[in-house]
Write a protein that holds these residues in place. Structure first.
Motif, PDB file in Angstrom:
ATOM      1  N   MET A 198       0.776  -1.212   0.157  1.00 55.35           N
ATOM      2  CA  MET A 198       0.227  -0.208  -0.026  1.00 55.35           C
ATOM      3  C   MET A 198       0.950   1.305  -0.124  1.00 55.35           C
ATOM      4  O   MET A 198       0.780   2.075  -0.734  1.00 55.35           O
ATOM      5  CB  MET A 198      -0.948  -0.259   1.215  1.00 55.35           C
ATOM      6  N   MET A 199       1.868   1.223   0.651  1.00 55.44           N
ATOM      7  CA  MET A 199       2.622   2.342   0.812  1.00 55.44           C
ATOM      8  C   MET A 199       3.374   2.693  -0.494  1.00 55.44           C
ATOM      9  O   MET A 199       3.502   3.737  -1.077  1.00 55.44           O
ATOM     10  CB  MET A 199       3.747   1.938   2.027  1.00 55.44           C
ATOM     11  N   GLU A 200       4.047   1.618  -1.187  1.00 56.96           N
ATOM     12  CA  GLU A 200       4.389   1.801  -2.626  1.00 56.96           C
ATOM     13  C   GLU A 200       3.521   2.217  -3.512  1.00 56.96           C
ATOM     14  O   GLU A 200       3.759   2.714  -4.161  1.00 56.96           O
ATOM     15  CB  GLU A 200       4.957   0.219  -3.068  1.00 56.96           C
ATOM     16  N   LEU A 201       2.128   1.864  -3.373  1.00 61.21           N
ATOM     17  CA  LEU A 201       1.125   2.113  -4.423  1.00 61.21           C
ATOM     18  C   LEU A 201       0.967   3.605  -4.195  1.00 61.21           C
ATOM     19  O   LEU A 201       0.751   4.391  -5.118  1.00 61.21           O
ATOM     20  CB  LEU A 201      -0.062   1.230  -4.275  1.00 61.21           C
ATOM     21  N   ARG A 202       1.019   4.015  -2.903  1.00 58.53           N
ATOM     22  CA  ARG A 202       0.734   5.554  -2.291  1.00 58.53           C
ATOM     23  C   ARG A 202       1.933   6.183  -3.113  1.00 58.53           C
ATOM     24  O   ARG A 202       1.672   7.215  -3.653  1.00 58.53           O
ATOM     25  CB  ARG A 202       0.811   5.688  -1.088  1.00 58.53           C
ATOM     26  N   ASN A 203       2.967   5.737  -3.024  1.00 57.12           N
ATOM     27  CA  ASN A 203       4.204   6.581  -3.584  1.00 57.12           C
ATOM     28  C   ASN A 203       4.034   6.463  -5.139  1.00 57.12           C
ATOM     29  O   ASN A 203       4.442   7.583  -5.852  1.00 57.12           O
ATOM     30  CB  ASN A 203       5.511   5.798  -3.195  1.00 57.12           C
ATOM     31  N   LYS A 204       3.789   5.330  -5.673  1.00 53.88           N
ATOM     32  CA  LYS A 204       3.550   5.337  -7.230  1.00 53.88           C
ATOM     33  C   LYS A 204       2.386   6.327  -7.626  1.00 53.88           C
ATOM     34  O   LYS A 204       2.489   7.037  -8.488  1.00 53.88           O
ATOM     35  CB  LYS A 204       3.128   4.046  -7.500  1.00 53.88           C
ATOM     36  N   VAL A 205       1.326   6.300  -6.768  1.00 53.02           N
ATOM     37  CA  VAL A 205       0.218   7.156  -7.122  1.00 53.02           C
ATOM     38  C   VAL A 205       0.580   8.596  -7.086  1.00 53.02           C
ATOM     39  O   VAL A 205       0.285   9.434  -7.928  1.00 53.02           O
ATOM     40  CB  VAL A 205      -1.071   7.394  -6.150  1.00 53.02           C
ATOM     41  N   ALA A 206       1.592   8.975  -5.891  1.00 50.85           N
ATOM     42  CA  ALA A 206       2.157  10.354  -5.781  1.00 50.85           C
ATOM     43  C   ALA A 206       3.044  10.815  -6.767  1.00 50.85           C
ATOM     44  O   ALA A 206       2.995  12.029  -7.598  1.00 50.85           O
ATOM     45  CB  ALA A 206       2.685  10.409  -4.425  1.00 50.85           C
ATOM     46  N   VAL A 207       3.810   9.737  -7.179  1.00 48.28           N
ATOM     47  CA  VAL A 207       4.751  10.040  -8.348  1.00 48.28           C
ATOM     48  C   VAL A 207       3.913  10.207  -9.811  1.00 48.28           C
ATOM     49  O   VAL A 207       4.359  11.095 -10.610  1.00 48.28           O
ATOM     50  CB  VAL A 207       5.565   8.867  -8.660  1.00 48.28           C
ATOM     51  N   LEU A 208       3.012   9.224 -10.091  1.00 46.94           N
ATOM     52  CA  LEU A 208       2.252   9.537 -11.255  1.00 46.94           C
ATOM     53  C   LEU A 208       1.518  10.899 -11.236  1.00 46.94           C
ATOM     54  O   LEU A 208       1.334  11.502 -12.279  1.00 46.94           O
ATOM     55  CB  LEU A 208       1.435   8.272 -11.460  1.00 46.94           C
TER      56      LEU A 208
END
Length: 364
Positions: A198-208
């Motif tokens: 979930m943390m990685e997905l949040r980071n990916k969402v932030a990056v995207l």
């Protein structure tokens, strides 16, 4: 022997000096001396042979003594080697016997220790037997008072069965607790893994999201650049249309007002244009622009031909004026020759129909 050899040495002959004798006497004297020297030489040879024989005998005696000493040395060396071998065997045997003695001592100690342990075990068993006698008496009492068991063995078997069942239940409980602990650990690991995902997905969402903002800004910039390029293209199209109109006006003035010179009917160099007309895959707008450009290029070539004719005419008039002035004399040289200037006007052309209007609208 040395004294005898020194006494046996012959005396050298005394040399006589004859100063005033004849040669025959002198020759006889020399022969006598030679005989004496020869006798002395023979005596010396005999003495040397005798001494050589004595030396040879001494050498043989020394050689025999040397051989005897070598034999004695070999026997003594063999004796020493045998003694050394015996000593080594004795040392080895002593070492082995010492090792065996130590091993036997260790075995004796181990056996004594085992004996002591056995005695202690017997004492403990005896004590345990005395302690367990009360249990046997209790089992006898239970057998006598209870009708369910007729032998003590049945009671012991029942106890073993219950103990085995208890042991199995304890093992099952231990296994269940171990399984519950494993499941709990797996759940914790799965939970941590999901939290990390979930943390990685949040980071990916932030990056995207950041990339989306950047792409939107880039798109806005590109749209602005496209609008600027469109405006610039419109200005260039307007400028191109004006150029085409100017070229068309000049071409019409050259062809309509000077009908006796027909450069427009002269074939021009259109090989490149003809080659390009046959290309495939061009868009309609680019094809129209290319045709207009080629048409203007041909008109400019015609205008250039008219300008060259005008320049030739001017040069011919100047040459004629110089000829006339040279005939008139020196007075005519002061007069300046003024050629009429060519007045170029841009006249608005009347519309010639729908085709011209479509070209102007396309150029705009």
């Amino acid at each position: 022997m040395a004294d005898e050899s020194r006494g046996a040495q012959p005396k050298h002959p005394q040399q006589l000096f004859f100063d005033n004798v004849n040669p025959a006497t002198r020759l006889l004297e020399k022969r006598r001396q030679m005989y004496e020297v020869q006798d002395a030489l023979e005596n010396q040879k005999a003495r040397f042979a005798k001494e050589e024989e004595q030396f040879r005998k001494k050498e043989e005696q020394l050689r025999a003594k040397d051989l005897q000493l070598q034999h004695q040395l070999c026997r003594f060396n063999k004796f020493l080697q045998d003694n050394e071998a015996k000593r080594r065997r004795a040392d080895t045997r002593a070492t082995e016997e010492a090792a065996q003695i130590r091993q036997k001592d260790e075995e004796i100690q181990d056996l004594e220790k085992q004996l002591e342990d056995s005695k202690n075990l017997c004492a403990k068993l005896e004590e345990e037997k005395e302690r367990n006698m009360k249990y046997e008496e209790f089992l006898e009492f239970v057998k006598d008072t209870c009708d369910d068991y007729t032998e003590i063995g049945e009671i012991v078997a029942r106890h073993d069965t219950l103990e085995s069942a208890n042991h199995d239940l304890a093992n099952q409980q231990t296994e269940s607790e171990t399984r519950i602990e494993d499941l709990r650990n797996e759940f914790q690991a799965y939970r941590k893994e999901q939290e990390m995902e979930m943390m990685e997905l949040r980071n990916k969402v932030a990056v995207l999201a950041t990339e989306l903002d950047s792409c939107q800004k880039t798109r806005q910039q590109l749209e602005n650049q496209v609008n600027e390029a469109t405006q610039e293209d419109s200005r260039h199209s307007l400028y191109f249309g004006q150029i085409l109109m100017s070229v068309e006006n000049l071409f019409l003035r050259c062809t309509t007002k000077r009908k006796n010179i027909q450069h427009a009917t002269t074939p021009m160099d259109d090989e490149g244009a003809k080659g390009r007309e046959g290309e495939n895959g061009q868009e309609e707008a680019e094809d129209s622009f290319r045709r207009k450009k080629e048409h203007a290029h041909r008109q400019l070539k015609v205008i250039l031909a008219y300008l060259k004719d005008f320049k030739d005419i001017c040069d011919a008039l100047k040459r004629e004026q110089r000829t006339v002035m040279s005939k008139k004399g020196q007075a005519g040289l002061d007069q300046a020759v003024q050629l009429p200037e060519l007045a170029i006007k841009f006249e608005a052309e009347a519309p010639r129909g729908g085709n011209r209007g479509s070209e102007n609208s396309g150029s705009q």
